[in-house]
Design an enzyme around this catalytic site. Structure first.
Site, PDB file in Angstrom:
ATOM      1  N   ASP A  97      -2.731  -6.773  15.186  1.00 54.16           N
ATOM      2  CA  ASP A  97      -2.067  -5.474  15.292  1.00 54.16           C
ATOM      3  C   ASP A  97      -2.131  -4.926  16.714  1.00 54.16           C
ATOM      4  O   ASP A  97      -1.286  -4.113  17.110  1.00 54.16           O
ATOM      5  CB  ASP A  97      -2.725  -4.457  14.353  1.00 54.16           C
ATOM      6  N   TYR A 131      -1.179   4.589  10.814  1.00 52.28           N
ATOM      7  CA  TYR A 131      -1.548   3.621  11.850  1.00 52.28           C
ATOM      8  C   TYR A 131      -0.346   3.420  12.770  1.00 52.28           C
ATOM      9  O   TYR A 131       0.793   3.318  12.304  1.00 52.28           O
ATOM     10  CB  TYR A 131      -1.925   2.267  11.224  1.00 52.28           C
ATOM     11  N   ARG A 166       0.834  -1.195   0.000  1.00 55.23           N
ATOM     12  CA  ARG A 166       0.000   0.000   0.000  1.00 55.23           C
ATOM     13  C   ARG A 166       0.879   1.260   0.000  1.00 55.23           C
ATOM     14  O   ARG A 166       2.078   1.192   0.228  1.00 55.23           O
ATOM     15  CB  ARG A 166      -0.913   0.016   1.235  1.00 55.23           C
ATOM     16  N   HIS A 171      -0.858   1.637  16.441  1.00 53.93           N
ATOM     17  CA  HIS A 171      -1.097   0.453  17.282  1.00 53.93           C
ATOM     18  C   HIS A 171      -0.035   0.345  18.385  1.00 53.93           C
ATOM     19  O   HIS A 171       0.610  -0.684  18.573  1.00 53.93           O
ATOM     20  CB  HIS A 171      -1.113  -0.820  16.433  1.00 53.93           C
ATOM     21  N   LYS A 206       1.425   1.960   7.409  1.00 57.03           N
ATOM     22  CA  LYS A 206       1.777   1.161   8.590  1.00 57.03           C
ATOM     23  C   LYS A 206       2.678   1.939   9.537  1.00 57.03           C
ATOM     24  O   LYS A 206       3.261   2.966   9.188  1.00 57.03           O
ATOM     25  CB  LYS A 206       2.465  -0.138   8.157  1.00 57.03           C
ATOM     26  N   GLU A 235      -6.003   4.868  13.932  1.00 52.40           N
ATOM     27  CA  GLU A 235      -6.943   3.956  14.591  1.00 52.40           C
ATOM     28  C   GLU A 235      -7.628   4.521  15.823  1.00 52.40           C
ATOM     29  O   GLU A 235      -8.538   3.889  16.373  1.00 52.40           O
ATOM     30  CB  GLU A 235      -6.252   2.629  14.950  1.00 52.40           C
TER      31      GLU A 235
END
Length: 373
Positions: A270, A94, A15, A96, A75, A118
């Site tokens: 994740d 993101y 991505r 996490h 990511k 998120e």
């Protein structure tokens, strides 16, 4: 504002942080956008596509970071990327963090302002930047689980939807949110026998109406969870606690009661995973077997369909990216409480309560941290 889009470097991650269309929205407003050469190719976007909308290219990630005030990624930054972050940077991706102490420590030490997709919210308390990837991961969970059930993959040799005269496979989905609903939709479409467990009567009621009797909805107690998991051919872990580690709901001891060749798919990986035996895998080596049960625990599931995922994510993040670029990071965060909920780290301080509690670190109110930024 100067915005940078580096190439993703997590294993098998194809991505990219922004489509050419989204990048063009920024350049049309007078912002400078720099993308790393080749960053969009895995998702089907060429350098020429970006250049056509006024985006500049840079040969390597270091040049992208050096040129940028805001870094837009998909990511979480890997260690080599975290080393390039400086106090003037805004990182939008993101994160996490609750499942990743080394990353948390590095982001604190960087002094950068780090906003996690998120934990950004909307007026209804939903997670609009997580939702599109959750929808994709939920759908992929059934696709991946069905494949893992094949005998050549170590599974029981079972066709999830069955055929006339043969019972379909039993799918149990733990969690009825966006992931769970999309997993249920795919499983129902294949003709599987589907059960969804959740602890929200409202969620269960919504699913019952949504699927009109084609999905069994069950309030999740320990006894119901045990009985459902023990009788399942495919279990999908779809539990989310915003900003915090996922609860471990399926223990190692429970595996001995499951059928040999059954499959666990942990979409919560994740956030640390909701199975005790979970360990993060990649698209290159997606599965492993514990006590006869196949585990699929790919930590970036939507990365397997990078074009669809990039388009869906870019559509969701663009309004927030525009606000950050047009208003500046501090003003945009101060003006939007929902975007402010995405602020996890700012100026060396933890500004997300769940992350602070997970690691026993001091929590600083995000508005206070912004004032000292």
């Amino acid at each position: 504002m100067d915005i940078g889009i580096p190439a993703e470097i997590k294993t098998a991650e194809r991505r990219v942080g922004m489509t050419p269309g989204a990048a063009g929205e920024l350049t049309a407003r007078g912002h400078q956008v720099t993308i790393q050469t080749g960053a969009g190719e895995g998702a089907g976007f060429s350098d020429a596509d970006y250049k056509a909308v006024g985006v500049q290219t840079a040969d390597d990630a270091e040049a992208v970071f050096d040129a940028a005030e805001m870094i837009v990624k998909v990511k979480e930054p890997q260690a080599v990327e975290r080393a390039m972050l400086k106090p003037h940077h805004t990182l939008f991706t993101y994160l996490h963090l609750a499942a990743d102490r080394p990353q948390t420590d590095d982001l604190i030490n960087s002094g950068a302002t780090c906003i996690a997709y998120e934990t950004v919210t909307d007026h209804a308390g939903r997670l609009p930047l997580l939702a599109p990837m959750s929808a994709i991961a939920g759908r992929m969970a059934i696709q991946a689980g069905a494949h893992a059930l094949e005998a050549t993959q170590g599974g029981a040799g079972l066709l999830l939807g069955g055929v006339p005269g043969v019972r379909p496979g039993k799918v149990v989905i733990i969690g009825g949110g966006v992931v769970g609903e999309n997993a249920a939709e795919m499983a129902v479409g294949l003709g599987a026998d589907v059960t969804v467990l959740d602890r929200s009567p409202a969620v269960l009621d919504g699913l019952a109406k949504r699927f009109n009797g084609r999905v069994r909805t069950v309030y999740s107690t320990k006894d119901e969870l045990d009985a459902s998991v023990f009788d399942a051919d495919l279990v999908v872990g779809a539990v989310l606690v915003k900003g915090a580690k996922a609860p471990r709901l399926v223990t190692r001891a429970m595996l001995s009661h499951m059928r040999t060749g059954s499959v666990l798919v942990d979409v919560a990986v994740d956030q640390g995973g909701c199975f005790e035996t979970t360990k993060a895998t990649t698209h290159l080596e997606p599965t492993f077997v514990v006590d006869g049960v196949v585990h699929y625990c790919v930590a970036n599931m939507p990365g397997g369909v990078p074009r669809t995922s990039t388009q869906a994510l870019s559509n969701a993040t663009l309004p927030f990216t525009l606000a950050l670029a047009d208003q500046g990071t501090t003003a945009a965060l101060q003006a939007d409480a929902h975007l402010l909920n995405g602020l996890n780290v700012c100026g060396g301080q933890i500004t997300d309560r769940a992350v602070a509690e997970t690691f026993g670190l001091d929590f600083v109110d995000p508005l206070v941290a912004l004032e000292n930024r």
